[in-house]
Design a protein around this motif. Structure first.
Motif, PDB file in Angstrom:
ATOM      1  N   TYR A   3      22.989  -8.372 -19.232  1.00 49.03           N
ATOM      2  CA  TYR A   3      21.763  -8.796 -18.580  1.00 49.03           C
ATOM      3  C   TYR A   3      22.059 -10.126 -17.918  1.00 49.03           C
ATOM      4  O   TYR A   3      23.099 -10.330 -17.350  1.00 49.03           O
ATOM      5  CB  TYR A   3      20.607  -8.870 -19.591  1.00 49.03           C
ATOM      6  N   HIS A  13      15.808  -3.787 -30.877  1.00 50.45           N
ATOM      7  CA  HIS A  13      16.106  -3.385 -29.490  1.00 50.45           C
ATOM      8  C   HIS A  13      17.473  -2.705 -29.416  1.00 50.45           C
ATOM      9  O   HIS A  13      17.627  -1.663 -28.773  1.00 50.45           O
ATOM     10  CB  HIS A  13      16.112  -4.595 -28.554  1.00 50.45           C
ATOM     11  N   SER A  66      16.409   1.391 -19.281  1.00 45.53           N
ATOM     12  CA  SER A  66      15.451   0.430 -18.747  1.00 45.53           C
ATOM     13  C   SER A  66      14.027   0.986 -18.806  1.00 45.53           C
ATOM     14  O   SER A  66      13.094   0.317 -19.260  1.00 45.53           O
ATOM     15  CB  SER A  66      15.825   0.069 -17.304  1.00 45.53           C
ATOM     16  N   ARG A  70      11.197  -0.400 -21.483  1.00 43.80           N
ATOM     17  CA  ARG A  70       9.980  -0.987 -20.910  1.00 43.80           C
ATOM     18  C   ARG A  70       8.742  -0.338 -21.539  1.00 43.80           C
ATOM     19  O   ARG A  70       7.777  -1.013 -21.868  1.00 43.80           O
ATOM     20  CB  ARG A  70       9.964  -0.821 -19.397  1.00 43.80           C
ATOM     21  N   LEU A  76       9.466  -6.943 -23.572  1.00 42.16           N
ATOM     22  CA  LEU A  76      10.702  -7.172 -22.820  1.00 42.16           C
ATOM     23  C   LEU A  76      10.452  -7.366 -21.325  1.00 42.16           C
ATOM     24  O   LEU A  76      11.325  -7.845 -20.617  1.00 42.16           O
ATOM     25  CB  LEU A  76      11.678  -6.008 -23.010  1.00 42.16           C
ATOM     26  N   GLU A  77       9.281  -7.003 -20.858  1.00 44.44           N
ATOM     27  CA  GLU A  77       9.020  -7.051 -19.418  1.00 44.44           C
ATOM     28  C   GLU A  77       9.237  -8.439 -18.824  1.00 44.44           C
ATOM     29  O   GLU A  77       9.676  -8.570 -17.689  1.00 44.44           O
ATOM     30  CB  GLU A  77       7.609  -6.565 -19.100  1.00 44.44           C
ATOM     31  N   HIS A  79      11.564 -10.297 -19.285  1.00 47.76           N
ATOM     32  CA  HIS A  79      12.997 -10.476 -19.030  1.00 47.76           C
ATOM     33  C   HIS A  79      13.492  -9.625 -17.865  1.00 47.76           C
ATOM     34  O   HIS A  79      14.653  -9.725 -17.485  1.00 47.76           O
ATOM     35  CB  HIS A  79      13.808 -10.112 -20.279  1.00 47.76           C
ATOM     36  N   TYR A  80      12.637  -8.774 -17.349  1.00 50.28           N
ATOM     37  CA  TYR A  80      13.079  -7.831 -16.329  1.00 50.28           C
ATOM     38  C   TYR A  80      13.327  -8.516 -14.999  1.00 50.28           C
ATOM     39  O   TYR A  80      12.660  -9.480 -14.639  1.00 50.28           O
ATOM     40  CB  TYR A  80      12.052  -6.714 -16.153  1.00 50.28           C
ATOM     41  N   LEU A  86      15.882  -3.656 -16.394  1.00 49.61           N
ATOM     42  CA  LEU A  86      16.375  -4.472 -17.496  1.00 49.61           C
ATOM     43  C   LEU A  86      17.779  -5.003 -17.247  1.00 49.61           C
ATOM     44  O   LEU A  86      18.103  -6.116 -17.629  1.00 49.61           O
ATOM     45  CB  LEU A  86      16.363  -3.634 -18.779  1.00 49.61           C
TER      46      LEU A  86
END
Length: 115
Positions: A3, A13, A66, A70, A76-77, A79-80, A86
């Protein structure tokens, strides 16, 4: 897969990512031999036949994971990337036909996995 090199993943995760990656590999008639990750990236050791295009496999691994992450982990969004994905657009893939599998597994197992 990498990432943005800032902390994103926890153990839950990574556990889910391993399940998703394993499922995608099965769809491609591949084997996810080893998986581990850290807070900011994941390592996959995949055995795949010559008929599988690496670029298609990687695109599917990234795209499917991804979308599912999501949906299952809305937190986590934040961090997108801008395009609601992702993973970064890049990856590293190397051929290890001559290396002992035990050495590769050991390298992946020794990642600093978050608790």
């Amino acid at each position: 897969m990498v990432y943005d090199r800032h902390p994103v993943f926890n153990d839950a995760h990574l556990n889910r990512l391993e399940e998703i990656f394993s499922s995608v590999c099965e769809d491609f008639e591949c084997e996810l031999v080893e998986f581990n990750g850290e807070t900011n990236h994941a390592h996959l050791l995949v055995n795949f036949p010559p008929k599988v295009a690496l670029s298609k496999l990687v695109n599917s691994l990234k795209g499917v994971s991804s979308r599912r992450m999501r949906r299952e982990f809305p937190e986590l969004e934040r961090h997108y990337w801008r395009a609601k994905r992702l993973w970064s657009g890049s990856c590293f893939a190397g051929s290890v036909g001559g290396a002992p599998l035990s050495v590769l597994r050991q390298y992946i197992e020794q990642q600093d996995r978050p608790l």
